[in-house]
Enzyme design. Structure first.
Site, PDB file in Angstrom:
ATOM      1  N   TYR A 296       0.831  -1.209   0.000  1.00  0.00           N
ATOM      2  CA  TYR A 296       0.000   0.000   0.000  1.00  0.00           C
ATOM      3  C   TYR A 296       0.869   1.264   0.000  1.00  0.00           C
ATOM      4  O   TYR A 296       1.739   1.442   0.846  1.00  0.00           O
ATOM      5  CB  TYR A 296      -0.878  -0.013   1.240  1.00  0.00           C
ATOM      6  CG  TYR A 296      -2.093   0.863   1.174  1.00  0.00           C
ATOM      7  CD1 TYR A 296      -3.309   0.350   0.730  1.00  0.00           C
ATOM      8  CD2 TYR A 296      -2.052   2.190   1.583  1.00  0.00           C
ATOM      9  CE1 TYR A 296      -4.441   1.139   0.691  1.00  0.00           C
ATOM     10  CE2 TYR A 296      -3.175   2.982   1.546  1.00  0.00           C
ATOM     11  CZ  TYR A 296      -4.370   2.461   1.108  1.00  0.00           C
ATOM     12  OH  TYR A 296      -5.492   3.250   1.068  1.00  0.00           O
ATOM     13  N   TYR A 346      -6.068   6.659  -6.683  1.00  0.00           N
ATOM     14  CA  TYR A 346      -6.249   6.300  -5.275  1.00  0.00           C
ATOM     15  C   TYR A 346      -7.592   5.617  -5.086  1.00  0.00           C
ATOM     16  O   TYR A 346      -8.641   6.198  -5.370  1.00  0.00           O
ATOM     17  CB  TYR A 346      -6.143   7.527  -4.376  1.00  0.00           C
ATOM     18  CG  TYR A 346      -6.038   7.125  -2.921  1.00  0.00           C
ATOM     19  CD1 TYR A 346      -4.882   6.523  -2.442  1.00  0.00           C
ATOM     20  CD2 TYR A 346      -7.097   7.313  -2.043  1.00  0.00           C
ATOM     21  CE1 TYR A 346      -4.775   6.118  -1.122  1.00  0.00           C
ATOM     22  CE2 TYR A 346      -6.999   6.912  -0.712  1.00  0.00           C
ATOM     23  CZ  TYR A 346      -5.838   6.316  -0.261  1.00  0.00           C
ATOM     24  OH  TYR A 346      -5.741   5.906   1.046  1.00  0.00           O
TER      25      TYR A 346
END
Length: 409
Positions: A296, A346
């Site tokens: 991540y 995102y």
């Protein structure tokens, strides 16, 4: 531990998304329906969708539509649904929930959906239509943090990594290598929002956001929707695409005090260290077996610190690991070859799972015409050669983590 009993029994059979933009001009309901439809078509389940017993886990927060509304938009009825709140550790955890729901006989296939106007409406940094608020109404004890200037994710997360830099000598130049590596992948990704290959100098010369972190250490904010479909590996074998099996899952896992993660463990330690203790035994593999990571990358340092936590390198040596070419396209173990959150878009982790599914299928969308060339020069290929096992490392904050291992074997 029940994980090994279902190892390889379930699969991700469909993935879909919308454009990653900064001006969708659409509702999250409309985008969510498009992503689900794309995932169904990808799986070969669109035409027969009314014959399937469906479940849906709609990942809420920042404007997402509800599961029953989305189901109606794509012409299905739900035998199970759950709308949940969450952050970046949601995707892998919800995949585990989907496996459990199917294992319990509640439905045959589960859609996991995430839709967000993350730039034009509710931006994570507290700008746009939603400014920072001093409240506990959302379950976050911001009364104890926001008054001291900790309102945004970077302000909150940076404490852990500043200490890491102090303890181990990790430099901004090493962090910049994460952005450089991800920009290499994005340059070969037609749907990435940022496609320009960057240098270390580009990153460290960009303006500060929260010292010592720069603008280009931060992810791109976008409007988008994403979806994945989980079902049994047995059913997956009869569907449209190569089978991508789930080997192991863990999440959400927390530190002893997730809201104040420095109280019971070192401030530089993250929940991934606890998560890894569940993931690798469940999956039956270890870090050395992984061909591609999806660590991540809300910020450059979240990727680095998670790669350490899961054992891809010793604690404190992440700076060397991300700067020696390992995580680049063509390296020994590429990380986020789509560009990830730093460059593609995102999505709170959904696009990283989608990318690894496509990588395992040997079907990423790049600039190759016909066969993949494995030429990683700019504007060319981003398919990793012969990957067999991938790992996704989810992150919500230093105190919370999730993860998943998948394979095409």
């Amino acid at each position: 531990m029940p994980g090994p009993e279902i190892r390889g029994k379930y699969a991700i059979v469909g993935v879909g998304e919308t454009e990653y933009s900064r001006n969708s001009g659409r509702t999250t309901r409309a985008m969510g329906a498009e992503a689900i439809r794309n995932a169904m078509q990808d799986a070969g389940m669109w035409e027969d969708r009314k014959e399937t017993s469906w479940g849906m886990l709609s990942y809420q927060g920042r404007g997402s539509a509800n599961a029953p509304d989305l189901a109606g938009e794509v012409g299905i009825r739900l035998d199970f649904f759950f709308d949940c709140m969450g952050g970046g550790s949601s995707t892998e955890a919800l995949t585990g929930m989907a496996v459990g729901v199917i294992e319990a006989g509640m439905c045959d296939a589960v859609i996991i959906n995430r839709s967000m106007n993350g730039f034009t409406e509710t931006r994570t940094g507290g700008t746009g239509q939603q400014a920072p608020r001093f409240t506990t109404a959302n379950g976050l004890d911001t009364l104890q943090t926001a008054i001291y200037g900790f309102s945004t994710p970077l302000q909150n997360f940076s404490l852990a990594f500043v200490r890491h830099m102090h303890n181990y000598g990790t430099t901004n130049e090493q962090l910049a290598e994460v952005k450089v590596a991800h920009s290499w992948g994005a340059s070969n990704n037609p749907k990435a929002y940022y496609k320009t290959r960057l240098t270390v100098e580009d990153v460290v010369n960009s303006r500060y956001i929260v010292k010592p972190f720069h603008l280009l250490d931060c992810c791109v904010e976008t409007d988008n929707a994403t979806a994945i479909i989980v079902t049994t590996a047995e059913r997956a074998a009869s569907l449209a695409k190569p089978v991508v099996k789930i080997l192991g899952l863990a999440g959400r896992v927390s530190k002893w005090q997730a809201g104040y993660p420095w109280q019971n463990d070192p401030i530089s330690q993250v929940a991934g260290e606890y998560n890894a203790r569940i993931l690798w035994p469940n999956a039956g593999v270890g870090p050395e077996d992984i061909d591609i990571t999806g660590s991540y990358d809300a910020f450059t340092f979240t990727s680095l610190i998670q790669l350490e936590a899961y054992g891809f390198c010793p604690i404190g040596e992440g700076g060397n690991y991300v700067s020696d070419g390992t995580i680049k396209l063509g390296g020994r173990r590429p990380n986020n070859p789509s560009g990830g959150h730093l460059c593609e878009g995102y999505t709170h982790g959904m696009n990283m799972v989608i990318e690894n599914v496509r990588q395992l299928r040997l079907q990423v969308d790049d600039y190759c015409e016909g066969e993949h060339t494995y030429d990683y020069s700019e504007g060319a290929c981003r398919q990793v050669q012969d990957p067999e096992i991938t790992a996704n490392l989810g992150w919500a904050n230093p105190g919370t983590a999730s993860s998943m291992v998948m394979t095409n074997q």
